[in-house]
Design an enzyme around this catalytic site. Structure first.
Site, PDB file in Angstrom:
ATOM      1  N   HIS A 134       0.795  -1.230   0.000  1.00 16.79           N
ATOM      2  CA  HIS A 134       0.000   0.000   0.000  1.00 16.79           C
ATOM      3  C   HIS A 134       0.835   1.292   0.000  1.00 16.79           C
ATOM      4  O   HIS A 134       0.559   2.227   0.758  1.00 16.79           O
ATOM      5  CB  HIS A 134      -0.971   0.004   1.181  1.00 16.79           C
ATOM      6  CG  HIS A 134      -2.021  -1.081   1.113  1.00 16.79           C
ATOM      7  ND1 HIS A 134      -2.500  -1.590  -0.069  1.00 16.79           N
ATOM      8  CD2 HIS A 134      -2.684  -1.756   2.107  1.00 16.79           C
ATOM      9  CE1 HIS A 134      -3.423  -2.511   0.184  1.00 16.79           C
ATOM     10  NE2 HIS A 134      -3.549  -2.644   1.485  1.00 16.79           N
ATOM     11  N   HIS A 208      -9.612   1.975   0.646  1.00 17.14           N
ATOM     12  CA  HIS A 208      -9.546   0.824   1.549  1.00 17.14           C
ATOM     13  C   HIS A 208     -10.669   0.843   2.590  1.00 17.14           C
ATOM     14  O   HIS A 208     -10.416   0.607   3.779  1.00 17.14           O
ATOM     15  CB  HIS A 208      -8.172   0.784   2.212  1.00 17.14           C
ATOM     16  CG  HIS A 208      -7.688  -0.592   2.536  1.00 17.14           C
ATOM     17  ND1 HIS A 208      -8.415  -1.469   3.315  1.00 17.14           N
ATOM     18  CD2 HIS A 208      -6.568  -1.245   2.184  1.00 17.14           C
ATOM     19  CE1 HIS A 208      -7.729  -2.598   3.436  1.00 17.14           C
ATOM     20  NE2 HIS A 208      -6.604  -2.500   2.749  1.00 17.14           N
ATOM     21  N   GLU A 346     -11.402  -3.906  -2.670  1.00 17.19           N
ATOM     22  CA  GLU A 346     -10.503  -2.865  -3.166  1.00 17.19           C
ATOM     23  C   GLU A 346     -10.331  -3.042  -4.668  1.00 17.19           C
ATOM     24  O   GLU A 346      -9.673  -3.980  -5.111  1.00 17.19           O
ATOM     25  CB  GLU A 346      -9.142  -2.989  -2.477  1.00 17.19           C
ATOM     26  CG  GLU A 346      -9.195  -2.935  -0.970  1.00 17.19           C
ATOM     27  CD  GLU A 346      -8.077  -3.745  -0.322  1.00 17.19           C
ATOM     28  OE1 GLU A 346      -6.902  -3.441  -0.571  1.00 17.19           O
ATOM     29  OE2 GLU A 346      -8.370  -4.696   0.414  1.00 17.19           O
TER      30      GLU A 346
HETATM   31  C1  BGC Z   1      -4.233  -6.534   2.199  1.00 12.15           C
HETATM   32  C2  BGC Z   1      -4.080  -7.266   3.508  1.00 12.15           C
HETATM   33  C3  BGC Z   1      -3.671  -6.266   4.525  1.00 12.15           C
HETATM   34  C4  BGC Z   1      -4.694  -5.175   4.599  1.00 12.15           C
HETATM   35  C5  BGC Z   1      -4.226  -4.050   5.456  1.00 12.15           C
HETATM   36  C6  BGC Z   1      -5.314  -5.540   2.360  1.00 12.15           C
HETATM   37  O1  BGC Z   1      -5.492  -4.828   1.187  1.00 12.15           O
HETATM   38  O2  BGC Z   1      -4.466  -7.396   1.142  1.00 12.15           O
HETATM   39  O3  BGC Z   1      -3.145  -8.301   3.422  1.00 12.15           O
HETATM   40  O4  BGC Z   1      -3.464  -6.829   5.777  1.00 12.15           O
HETATM   41  O5  BGC Z   1      -4.916  -4.630   3.357  1.00 12.15           O
HETATM   42  O6  BGC Z   1      -4.878  -3.966   6.612  1.00 12.15           O
END
Ligand code: BGC
Length: 383
Positions: A134, A208, A346
């Site tokens: 991210h 998210h 997402e």
């Molecule tokens: C990911 C997870 C991650 C989460 C963050 C998701 O988009 O795929 O693995 O733990 O985001 O909290």
């Protein structure tokens, strides 16, 4: 007596509908701004509340561009919040779960925290084992965006802009990013993402939000019914990096082509489910050629009747079932967010695309315009 009762009831109904009709005619949406606290550096942070003509409400902060709350009706017309979040900016500063935030410069994972572009290797921060997740240590979820309410036809809109400097978190190019949230009068939260660069780079922006259509604090989301428009998904390795294979969902716990409870197969004896600790996978959306926006997923919550559809221009969607939530984080109103108490859908390009030549490209060239769009559309299902 009976007749009189029926007549009065009928008149009552007529009067009520006339009032409702008149009410709907004069009602309009609004956008208001309030203080959401200060960052540790002392920067004042705002909360923008967008309300549509039906009273549906989306509250968005300029810290990380996060959707803080989203109040939509159930089948009885009662408005209720359907996303996880915090009461003030402090929660977002400390947050490790990316609640409601804008994710960038690269949503999801980049394997071994590096990629090559135009003959140059770029090294990023490892903030998820060996990988980058991210956007890195300080992704777009941890920056202060410039926010302004902008006019929108049939709704209320908030524009957020941010300049990600050349080299930020290891990515090349000055990236000018603009995200526009629109809450429409048809109960949609529309998110448009725009970006331009002055150097060849990679971009993959998403949001998210963690949804629980029965409301945060109502338990897990395992009885939500999910449909995903995907015949294939991208299986992963132990670090949750795609292996490069596009695997058929048929005969696996990843087959959501027919509406199925999220929890129906989440405990299956399946290698991929075990690697994710549940669902934490990218689905390859079924798209019709030439179609700009397609339906990606539909989620129904049986007790409240709330339905959420996800429409997008993106080729993929990550289903994450809150496997890492463990009840230690307390959100709005002090509610503890337990394991699988929310799900994320997402919309995105596939994880690790910069290192996967067969995946749709995430490269953005100078002079080109990055533009994607995702819509979360809310309605209800009758009993
Ligand atoms: C990911 C997870 C991650 C989460 C963050 C998701 O988009 O795929 O693995 O733990 O985001 O909290």
């Amino acid at each position: 007596m009976n007749h009189l009762l029926r007549w009065t009831t009928m008149m009552g109904i007529i009067l009520m509908s006339a009032m409702t009709f008149q009410g709907a005619g004069v009602k309009s949406g609004s956008t208001t701004k309030s203080s959401f606290g200060k960052t540790p550096e002392g920067e004042a942070i705002e909360l923008y509340t967008l309300t549509n003509k039906n009273g549906v409400e989306a509250a968005i902060t300029n810290y990380g561009g996060a959707v803080v709350s989203l109040k939509v009706p159930d089948r009885e017309g009662n408005l209720g919040d359907v996303v996880l979040g915090y009461d003030s900016v402090d929660g977002y500063v400390a947050d490790k779960n990316y609640f409601g935030a804008i994710i960038g410069r690269y949503g999801n994972r980049i394997g071994h925290a590096q990629f090559s572009l135009a003959g140059k290797t770029y090294t990023l921060a490892k903030n998820n084992g060996e990988n980058t997740l991210h956007g890195g240590v300080r992704g777009f979820n941890k920056v202060v965006w410039t926010a302004k309410a902008v006019p929108a036809k049939g709704g209320q809109a908030l524009e957020l802009t941010y300049l990600s400097k050349d080299g930020e978190e290891g990515f090349p190019g000055n990236l000018k990013v603009r995200v526009v949230y629109t809450l429409t009068d048809t109960n949609e939260l529309k998110i448009e993402y725009f970006a331009t660069t002055d150097k060849k780079t990679v971009v993959n922006l998403t949001n998210h939000s963690y949804f629980n259509l029965a409301g945060p604090g109502s338990g897990d989301i395992l009885r939500h019914i999910l449909m995903i428009e995907a015949d294939k998904f991208t299986p992963v390795d132990v670090g949750l990096i795609p292996t490069g294979e596009l695997r058929d969902v048929a005969g696996t716990p990843f087959d959501f082509r027919k509406p199925t409870a999220i929890g129906a197969r989440i405990g299956a004896d399946d290698e991929q489910i075990k690697l994710g600790g549940g669902y934490d996978h990218n689905f390859v959306l079924r798209r019709k050629a030439g179609e700009a926006m397609s339906l990606a997923a539909r989620v129904t919550e049986p007790t409240t009747g709330r339905v959420m559809e996800v429409w997008t221009t993106e080729p993929g969607v990550q289903l994450y079932t809150g496997n890492f939530l463990d009840g230690t984080v307390h959100g709005k109103g002090g509610i503890a967010y337990g394991k699988r108490s929310a799900f994320c859908l997402e919309t995105q390009h596939f994880p690790d695309s910069p290192n996967q030549p067969k995946f749709p490209s995430t490269v953005l060239d100078p002079g080109a315009q990055y533009h994607t769009e995702t819509v979360y559309k809310f309605s209800v299902e009758k009993r």
